[in-house]
Design a protein around this motif. Sequence first.
Motif, PDB file in Angstrom:
ATOM      1  N   THR A  17     -55.799 135.845  38.953  1.00 53.24           N
ATOM      2  CA  THR A  17     -54.441 135.721  38.433  1.00 53.24           C
ATOM      3  C   THR A  17     -54.410 134.823  37.202  1.00 53.24           C
ATOM      4  N   LEU A  21     -53.454 135.888  33.415  1.00 54.12           N
ATOM      5  CA  LEU A  21     -52.355 135.252  32.679  1.00 54.12           C
ATOM      6  C   LEU A  21     -52.839 134.686  31.351  1.00 54.12           C
ATOM      7  N   CYS A  92     -48.344 136.613  46.383  1.00 54.52           N
ATOM      8  CA  CYS A  92     -49.367 137.606  46.018  1.00 54.52           C
ATOM      9  C   CYS A  92     -50.198 137.943  47.239  1.00 54.52           C
ATOM     10  N   VAL A  97     -46.934 142.082  43.913  1.00 59.88           N
ATOM     11  CA  VAL A  97     -46.166 140.887  43.591  1.00 59.88           C
ATOM     12  C   VAL A  97     -44.688 141.176  43.806  1.00 59.88           C
ATOM     13  N   PHE A 110     -45.898 138.245  35.306  1.00 56.82           N
ATOM     14  CA  PHE A 110     -46.894 138.931  36.119  1.00 56.82           C
ATOM     15  C   PHE A 110     -47.073 140.397  35.762  1.00 56.82           C
ATOM     16  N   VAL A 116     -45.132 144.676  39.493  1.00 59.45           N
ATOM     17  CA  VAL A 116     -44.213 143.655  39.980  1.00 59.45           C
ATOM     18  C   VAL A 116     -43.061 144.404  40.634  1.00 59.45           C
TER      19      VAL A 116
END
Length: 123
Positions: A17, A21, A92, A97, A110, A116
């Motif tokens: 993650t 990001l 998560c 998500v 995200f 998402v």
Amino acid sequence: MTQTLGIIGAGHLASYTVAGLRNGGDNRRIVVSPRNRELSARLGRDYGCEVVASNQAVIDTADWILLAVRPEFLNPVLAECRFRGDQLVISCIAGAVPICPPCAEVKVLFGCLGSVIPLDNEE
């Protein structure tokens, strides 16, 4: 204002993650729990994350909390944590998500990682 992201569960999911990001251009402050000392240290070194002393320290520091623990560890982790009423908690854990209530900023954050799923209610 950019929200501080706190991650509880510094394992493989958290690592992927954070990498996603950062590779997606997000440079916000990210604080991580020390669950896996080797991985959390790598997140600090490679991605500029701040490793804090405990799960509660993550909660005390961050505006948004990402739960990235294995499902079997969720209840023990939650039992020891005290969240503030103004925090957004994102899970998560199930592999997707889901966010509730829907939040455009979280969806953008995200969205670079995959699906998402904004939910209008907790049910």
